[in-house]
Scaffold this active site. Structure first.
Site, mmCIF file in Angstrom:
data_model
loop_
_atom_site.group_PDB
_atom_site.id
_atom_site.type_symbol
_atom_site.label_atom_id
_atom_site.label_comp_id
_atom_site.label_asym_id
_atom_site.label_seq_id
_atom_site.Cartn_x
_atom_site.Cartn_y
_atom_site.Cartn_z
ATOM 1 C CE LYS A 27 0.426 0.981 4.696
ATOM 2 N NZ LYS A 27 0.873 2.277 5.270
ATOM 3 C CB THR A 75 -1.748 4.414 3.013
ATOM 4 O OG1 THR A 75 -2.011 4.066 3.491
ATOM 5 C CG2 THR A 75 -0.018 5.674 2.834
#
Length: 335
Positions: A193, A250
């Site tokens: 991620k 994120t």
């Protein structure tokens, strides 16, 4: 039994988790590599460099002596940057007493070996501790956790009892911990991620809109799922907190260091200048290389990861990266 906790790593995430555990009433030792910073935390009761403005409880004791932090503990929490975990874990291994719970809150894939953080710990720690190793991952900005904002994460271990112990040690009224036995899925979600978040930041930096960001997030989770399937992860994990949850946070949150790196690259800044300017580690920069190498080794197609590798490590322009992603050979959505 009252836990005695050693936290290895005095950055923002290590400090936030040490604070959370100390506020539960546990005695907590925090290993801070830099003796000067350690003194400052001790005197000011605040980690001015990494978590400014957050007062730390008095039962959180910083120390730059690894033996002092590791010896006699029932829980050891490793929160060092992924590329340093092997070195630090090798140092602490002979200092461990008994069979403590060993929790990794570091996220990443090791460059040289393509191993996850739990893989690195299994390499370095005695075999008797392997069933005691656990990964803690999920959508959790350090500053928000330190301020007591509601957060949910996942504790993953091969041994279900180990995951339950981790859940019990970390759960508070605002920090909810779920358990999982899908260690591979939880660790992959946490590592990849960060790479996708740099892509989302670069898209924003180039002035593209919400459509572009949504496409990158969705195709990003498709890449993580393909890699996960190849390595035996449960696809449901990647739809959960450690997968989609952490990816969305994120890629969209302003506190994301990886997104900030992408944002600045998209605006035309040089990577070397951006990194020189940052106090904290943006794991996605290093992990773009390690995840790309792993995908090549396994024959898994990961186009966003590949383009981030070329952007970060080969000097390709952010705009060209987007052009190349959008003009690739046409595909079915799911393959």
């Amino acid at each position: 039994m009252r836990e005695r906790i050693g936290v290895i790593g005095g950055g923002s995430w290590g400090t936030a988790l040490a604070k959370l555990l100390a506020e539960k009433g546990y005695p907590v030792s925090l290993w801070v590599h830099n003796p000067e910073r350690c003194r400052e935390i001790s005197e000011k009761r605040e980690n001015v460099a990494y978590l400014p403005g957050i007062p730390l409880p008095h039962n959180l004791i910083p120390s730059s002596d690894l033996r002092e932090v590791v010896g006699g503990k029932t829980v050891l929490l490793c929160v060092v940057p992924s590329h340093l975990l092997r070195t630090v874990a090798t140092e602490l291994a002979p200092l461990i007493d008994g069979k403590p719970l060993v929790v990794s809150a570091s996220k990443g894939i090791e460059d040289e070996t393509s191993k996850t953080m739990l893989g690195v710990l299994e390499d370095v720690l005695p075999r008797a501790l392997h069933s005691r190793i656990c990964a803690l991952s999920g959508p959790s900005f350090a500053r928000e956790v330190a301020r007591g904002m509601p957060t949910a994460v996942t504790a993953a271990a091969v041994d279900p009892q180990t995951a339950v112990e981790c859940q019990s040690a970390f759960t508070t009224s605002f920090f909810r911990v779920y358990t999982s036995n899908d260690v591979v899925g939880v660790e992959l979600g946490g590592a990849v991620k960060n790479v996708i978040a740099i892509a989302a930041g670069a898209s924003d930096g180039l002035g593209f809109g919400h459509n572009s960001r949504a496409a990158l997030i969705t195709r990003g989770i498709a890449e993580i799922a393909r890699l996960g399937a190849r390595l035996g992860a449960d696809p449901r994990t990647l739809a959960g907190l450690a997968g989609m949850g952490d990816l969305v946070l994120t890629c969209t949150g302003d506190l994301s260091r990886n997104r900030q790196v992408g944002l600045r690259l998209g605006k035309g800044e040089k990577l070397s200048e951006i990194l020189a300017d940052m106090k904290m580690v943006a794991e996605g920069v290093r992990n773009a290389k390690s995840v790309y190498q792993l995908s090549q080794k396994l024959g898994v197609e990961m186009p966003i990861t590949e383009q981030m590798y070329r952007l970060l490590h080969e000097g390709k322009s952010a705009r060209q990266v987007v052009v190349d992603l959008m003009t690739r050979e046409a595909k079915p959505e799911i393959y």
